[in-house]
Design a protein around this motif. Structure first.
Motif, PDB file in Angstrom:
ATOM      1  N   PRO A 166       0.836  -1.204   0.000  1.00 44.06           N
ATOM      2  CA  PRO A 166       0.000   0.000   0.000  1.00 44.06           C
ATOM      3  C   PRO A 166       0.872   1.255   0.000  1.00 44.06           C
ATOM      4  N   ILE A 205       2.039   3.205   3.427  1.00 46.63           N
ATOM      5  CA  ILE A 205       3.124   2.649   4.264  1.00 46.63           C
ATOM      6  C   ILE A 205       4.441   2.702   3.504  1.00 46.63           C
ATOM      7  N   TYR A 255      -2.264  -1.509  10.930  1.00 52.10           N
ATOM      8  CA  TYR A 255      -3.448  -1.161  10.157  1.00 52.10           C
ATOM      9  C   TYR A 255      -3.419  -1.776   8.758  1.00 52.10           C
ATOM     10  N   PHE A 256      -2.246  -1.751   8.127  1.00 51.27           N
ATOM     11  CA  PHE A 256      -2.135  -2.268   6.767  1.00 51.27           C
ATOM     12  C   PHE A 256      -1.735  -3.752   6.723  1.00 51.27           C
TER      13      PHE A 256
END
Lengths: 263, 417
Positions: free
Chosen positions: A67, A70, A135-136
């Motif tokens: 992503p 990040i 989170y990712f």
């Protein structure tokens, strides 16, 4: 050689002043901003949001499946430190004229302490990195242990650049106008928003001249599980940093005796 | 007892850059492409072949007029600036006190500033830990010690700064004029603290304009004049001969032809300055609020186009109070042929409070200096019955500048409920 040892031993003798000045810079920074410590997170965070839109959505930079937020945050944290510390250190001597014209101490303490004071922000922003990784769903690898270690070459590089600017700034008062330009150029010339793989192969010799790129790339690799640490690149970057650091120290040593007369 | 300080052939030459402007990189770069014109570098010798020794435990006063090189000597001894030539040996731990409260930061509390200032002065954290209560007590700021010092009065800051300095524990101490500020009570306290430093067997060099303080503290005094050692011996003798040079200082005219300590390339020189009163008669009295006419005599050695003539007035501590120049006044001096002449500066109201002042003057043109005379004349401005006829006069303690002004009461306003 003896001069170098004497210079360093003076620095060691005044280490307490060094730490007091770091402490002063940190303290004042957090006292003067309304946002305090959260500023340290917000700055790279907002840049990440902007970059994610421009480079992630509009320009569609190849992030090797990671992503984009990040991908960019991993380099924005060390970059933000560099961006904060270089102008601070570069202008530190001319902003402490009172100290320089009234008291003796090894002059290198001033830019060096300015450069070091930025690592508090770095530490705070690193906490946010961990939150983003969760989170990712980025797995934590052993390579992440390298993240704090990489701070060493980063601080060294930053201090060297800051010391050069600081010494030149005393001599030539228009140097301070070149610092923002230098920083802007560095942002685009460094793999902050884009991966090093985007740089054409024939330009790769430039890495000897641009140690920050190798350091930033290693920071990113330590976070992303898709990457392995580019040890070769990192070795070159650390070597180039050491050379720059020695050059900056020698230049500083040669000019510092005239600081009080010029400032 | 051993030697604590040994100064041999100490010399410091400054480029006259400070009077000009800051160097810009672009000038250096454009200069590389321009034809190199060899310009004689203008320098002044702030300290000129100074030699002296101080034994351990001695307390020595250092006196001299402004610009004589006292402060430069102290800065050289403290390693703040480096000598052009000559040697300095100082044995033991050195502390220098050139300013009180160096490095104080407004946002930090009194306590934090004690640590910061103490470490700047070379104290170890452990030493500060041990003495912090004494320091706070000495400064008399117990109540405010944990508030940011931006809320401190200037007196409190000063007391805090001196309190830190008074608790240093060096072998050799250099002190510059820090007692010139602060009220009488505080000055007394500082002198006592200095006295204690002396009884502690420290070596001290003390620079001051306060002859009473020097006499009180220092058995031996060194007098520097024009960067050179003029006298070195028992304090009373040295001070007496120093003060004797002031009695003939107050004159109506000054011959400047023989002044050696000057800058500029000499294309045009000041030869003499005369002071005249309202009626055009020579005068040696300067009074607050009264007019004065300054007549500069000059000699032109090479034909030149519109030079700029300027006069600056400095306080006795060296602060530049004002500068007047023909350029700034828009007064255009036409082309001058080689020869002599004079120009008058008419000051309608001398707005200086009674005190001692120093005058600097120079002749220049764009990028060129013909003559530079720094602090070449000392004048004592006397009290006068300015503004009122009530004999209230003026006083040095009211500041440096007297402001010609009037008072006007506004119309009465009914008290609001």
């Amino acid at each position: 050689m003896t001069a170098a040892i004497e210079w360093l031993s003076e620095f060691v003798r005044y280490r307490e002043l060094f730490f007091f000045l770091v402490w002063r810079d940190v303290k004042i920074r957090y006292k003067q901003t309304v946002l305090g410590a959260s500023w340290a997170i917000l700055q790279p965070f907002f840049l990440m949001v902007v970059f994610s839109f421009i480079f992630g959505r509009v320009a569609k930079v190849d992030t090797e499946g990671v992503p984009y937020p990040i991908f960019s945050y991993a380099t924005l944290v060390p970059w933000t430190y560099f961006q904060y510390a270089v102008p601070l250190a570069g202008n530190s001597l001319i902003q402490n004229t009172g100290l320089i014209s009234k008291v003796y101490f090894p002059r290198a303490i001033i830019p060096a302490s300015s450069a070091l004071s930025g690592i508090v922000d770095f530490a705070v922003a690193s906490v946010m990195l961990v939150a983003l990784m969760i989170y990712f769903h980025i797995p934590f690898t052993a390579e992440l242990l390298l993240w704090p270690v990489l701070l060493l070459p980063l601080v060294m590089f930053t201090t060297a650049v800051g010391m050069l600017f600081a010494a030149l700034n005393v001599k030539f008062r228009d140097i301070k106008y070149t610092i923002p330009f230098f920083m802007q150029a560095m942002l685009f010339l460094s793999p902050v928003a884009y991966p090093t793989s985007a740089v054409p192969e024939r330009l790769s010799a430039l890495r000897y001249l641009h140690p920050l790129a190798g350091i930033l790339d290693a920071f990113r690799a330590s976070v992303l599980p898709t990457r392995t640490i580019p040890w070769g690149e990192l070795g070159i970057a650390v070597g180039a940093t050491a050379v720059l650091f020695i050059i900056a120290s020698v230049y500083f040593y040669r000019t510092e005796r005239s600081f009080a007369d010029l400032i | 007892m051993g030697e604590a300080i040994h100064v041999e052939h100490l010399t410091k030459r400054y480029r006259l850059g400070s009077l000009r402007h800051e160097t810009m990189l672009r000038e250096v770069i454009t200069g590389m492409f321009r034809k190199r014109e060899r310009r004689e570098e203008q320098t002044i010798l702030a300290v000129n072949d100074l030699n002296f020794k101080v034994d351990q435990g001695e307390v020595v006063g250092l006196i001299g007029r402004n610009g004589a090189g006292k402060s430069t000597t102290l800065k050289l001894l403290s390693k703040i600036t480096y000598p052009t030539s000559g040697k300095i040996h100082v044995k033991g731990r050195v502390a220098s006190l050139i300013e009180v409260g160096t490095g104080f930061h407004d946002e930090l509390t009194g306590r934090e500033n004690i640590y910061l200032n103490g470490s700047i002065l070379g104290m170890r954290k452990k030493e500060i830990d041990q003495r912090i209560d004494q320091i706070i007590h000495f400064a008399g700021v117990e109540k405010f010690i944990d508030t940011p010092i931006k809320r401190f009065s200037s007196g409190m800051r000063l007391r805090l700064g001196f309190a830190v300095a008074a608790h240093m524990d060096p072998d050799v101490l250099f002190v510059d004029e820090v007692l010139a500020v602060g009220d009488a009570d505080f000055q007394k306290k500082c002198l006592t603290a200095m006295d204690e430093l002396r009884s502690g067997g420290r070596t001290v060099i003390f620079v001051s304009h306060n002859m009473a303080a020097i006499e009180n503290l220092c058995p031996r005094t060194i007098w520097i004049d024009g960067g050179k050692l003029r006298a070195d011996g028992p304090t009373q003798q040295v001070i007496a001969s120093y003060l004797a040079t002031f009695s003939d200082a107050q004159r109506s005219g000054y011959d400047l032809e023989k002044v050696a300590n000057r800058g500029g390339n000499g294309m045009m020189r000041f030869t003499r300055v005369d002071f005249l009163d309202e009626r055009g008669e020579p005068t040696s009295v300067f009074r607050s609020g009264e007019p004065i006419r300054v007549r500069f005599h000059y000699k032109v050695n090479e034909r030149m186009k519109n030079p700029d003539i300027a006069l600056a007035i400095h306080s006795d501590l060296g602060t530049r109070i004002t500068t007047v120049s023909t350029w700034q006044a828009g007064y255009y001096i036409p082309e001058l042929e080689p020869g002599v002449g004079s120009i008058d500066l008419v000051i309608d109201t001398l707005v200086l409070q009674p005190n001692r002042y120093y005058l600097s003057m120079w002749i220049s043109a764009v990028e060129e200096w013909f003559d530079v005379l720094d602090h070449c004349i000392a004048i004592d401005v006397e009290e006068s019955d300015t503004g009122t006829s009530l004999g209230r006069g003026l006083h040095p303690k009211w500041g440096l500048v007297y402001t010609p002004s009037r008072w006007q009461l506004g119309p009465p306003v009914a008290a609001s409920r």
